[in-house]
Design a protein around this motif. Structure first.
Motif, PDB file in Angstrom:
ATOM      1  N   LEU A  14     -21.658  -3.260 -19.983  1.00 13.69           N
ATOM      2  CA  LEU A  14     -20.994  -2.122 -19.352  1.00 13.69           C
ATOM      3  C   LEU A  14     -19.552  -2.452 -18.991  1.00 13.69           C
ATOM      4  O   LEU A  14     -19.194  -3.629 -18.875  1.00 13.69           O
ATOM      5  CB  LEU A  14     -21.730  -1.736 -18.067  1.00 13.69           C
ATOM      6  N   PRO A  15     -18.756  -1.402 -18.736  1.00 12.38           N
ATOM      7  CA  PRO A  15     -17.449  -1.644 -18.126  1.00 12.38           C
ATOM      8  C   PRO A  15     -17.655  -2.255 -16.741  1.00 12.38           C
ATOM      9  O   PRO A  15     -18.630  -1.922 -16.052  1.00 12.38           O
ATOM     10  CB  PRO A  15     -16.838  -0.242 -18.016  1.00 12.38           C
ATOM     11  N   VAL A  16     -16.765  -3.111 -16.313  1.00 17.87           N
ATOM     12  CA  VAL A  16     -16.951  -3.833 -15.056  1.00 17.87           C
ATOM     13  C   VAL A  16     -17.029  -2.909 -13.843  1.00 17.87           C
ATOM     14  O   VAL A  16     -17.602  -3.290 -12.823  1.00 17.87           O
ATOM     15  CB  VAL A  16     -15.859  -4.905 -14.835  1.00 17.87           C
ATOM     16  N   ARG A  17     -16.512  -1.715 -13.937  1.00 20.50           N
ATOM     17  CA  ARG A  17     -16.525  -0.791 -12.807  1.00 20.50           C
ATOM     18  C   ARG A  17     -17.714   0.172 -12.818  1.00 20.50           C
ATOM     19  O   ARG A  17     -17.805   1.047 -11.957  1.00 20.50           O
ATOM     20  CB  ARG A  17     -15.226   0.000 -12.750  1.00 20.50           C
ATOM     21  N   ALA A  18     -18.636   0.024 -13.744  1.00 28.71           N
ATOM     22  CA  ALA A  18     -19.809   0.898 -13.798  1.00 28.71           C
ATOM     23  C   ALA A  18     -20.671   0.688 -12.555  1.00 28.71           C
ATOM     24  O   ALA A  18     -20.807  -0.447 -12.085  1.00 28.71           O
ATOM     25  CB  ALA A  18     -20.621   0.624 -15.056  1.00 28.71           C
ATOM     26  N   PRO A  19     -21.246   1.750 -12.001  1.00 25.35           N
ATOM     27  CA  PRO A  19     -22.045   1.621 -10.783  1.00 25.35           C
ATOM     28  C   PRO A  19     -23.184   0.605 -10.877  1.00 25.35           C
ATOM     29  O   PRO A  19     -23.465  -0.100  -9.908  1.00 25.35           O
ATOM     30  CB  PRO A  19     -22.612   3.032 -10.572  1.00 25.35           C
ATOM     31  N   LEU A  20     -23.830   0.488 -12.023  1.00 26.17           N
ATOM     32  CA  LEU A  20     -24.951  -0.426 -12.178  1.00 26.17           C
ATOM     33  C   LEU A  20     -24.534  -1.890 -12.055  1.00 26.17           C
ATOM     34  O   LEU A  20     -25.341  -2.740 -11.675  1.00 26.17           O
ATOM     35  CB  LEU A  20     -25.644  -0.187 -13.528  1.00 26.17           C
ATOM     36  N   VAL A  21     -23.289  -2.198 -12.335  1.00 26.43           N
ATOM     37  CA  VAL A  21     -22.822  -3.594 -12.321  1.00 26.43           C
ATOM     38  C   VAL A  21     -23.042  -4.246 -10.954  1.00 26.43           C
ATOM     39  O   VAL A  21     -23.493  -5.379 -10.858  1.00 26.43           O
ATOM     40  CB  VAL A  21     -21.356  -3.693 -12.782  1.00 26.43           C
ATOM     41  N   GLY A  22     -22.741  -3.522  -9.879  1.00 24.85           N
ATOM     42  CA  GLY A  22     -22.939  -4.077  -8.541  1.00 24.85           C
ATOM     43  C   GLY A  22     -24.393  -4.427  -8.271  1.00 24.85           C
ATOM     44  O   GLY A  22     -24.694  -5.485  -7.723  1.00 24.85           O
ATOM     45  N   ALA A  23     -25.302  -3.551  -8.694  1.00 29.26           N
ATOM     46  CA  ALA A  23     -26.730  -3.809  -8.507  1.00 29.26           C
ATOM     47  C   ALA A  23     -27.183  -5.003  -9.342  1.00 29.26           C
ATOM     48  O   ALA A  23     -27.995  -5.812  -8.893  1.00 29.26           O
ATOM     49  CB  ALA A  23     -27.539  -2.566  -8.872  1.00 29.26           C
ATOM     50  N   LEU A  24     -26.663  -5.119 -10.555  1.00 29.17           N
ATOM     51  CA  LEU A  24     -27.016  -6.255 -11.411  1.00 29.17           C
ATOM     52  C   LEU A  24     -26.527  -7.570 -10.817  1.00 29.17           C
ATOM     53  O   LEU A  24     -27.221  -8.579 -10.878  1.00 29.17           O
ATOM     54  CB  LEU A  24     -26.444  -6.055 -12.813  1.00 29.17           C
ATOM     55  N   LYS A  25     -25.341  -7.555 -10.228  1.00 28.37           N
ATOM     56  CA  LYS A  25     -24.808  -8.770  -9.611  1.00 28.37           C
ATOM     57  C   LYS A  25     -25.648  -9.214  -8.423  1.00 28.37           C
ATOM     58  O   LYS A  25     -25.742 -10.407  -8.135  1.00 28.37           O
ATOM     59  CB  LYS A  25     -23.358  -8.551  -9.169  1.00 28.37           C
TER      60      LYS A  25
END
Length: 104
Positions: free
Chosen positions: A71-82
């Motif tokens: 995903l793009p780094v700013r996608a909402p899911l990225v925070g949850a994945l981190k």
């Protein structure tokens, strides 16, 4: 990078899905691409729920056999994945980020 990680099924945003099919099929299988009319409304809603990290997102990825998220780094899911203990970041170039799940 993605072709070398040998993913089973990739969860991309819809714009990148078509490109991944064009460049890496059949090695890489994608969860979705830009043909939203083909997938239908119900599937599109599930994709949106996952992308926006709504409740049950991880269960949905497991249900669909997704082992890689791109995903793009700013996608909402990225925070949850981190924050996930299951998903591990394997690549980040400042624009694109990849995660893998060892559970798949």
């Amino acid at each position: 990078m993605l072709a070398r990680t040998a993913p089973g099924r990739v969860f991309p945003n819809d714009l990148w899905g078509g490109y991944l099919i064009y460049r890496l099929y059949p090695t890489v299988r994608v969860f979705v691409d830009g043909r939203s009319d083909f997938y239908g409304t119900a599937f599109g809603d599930q994709w949106t729920d996952i992308l926006n990290a709504r409740q049950g997102w991880e269960k949905q990825l497991n249900k669909f056999g997704v082992d890689t998220v791109m995903l793009p780094v700013r996608a909402p899911l990225v925070g949850a994945l981190k924050e996930s203990h299951t998903w591990k970041q394997i690549y980040d170039d400042g624009a694109t980020i990849l995660f893998r799940s060892p559970n798949q």
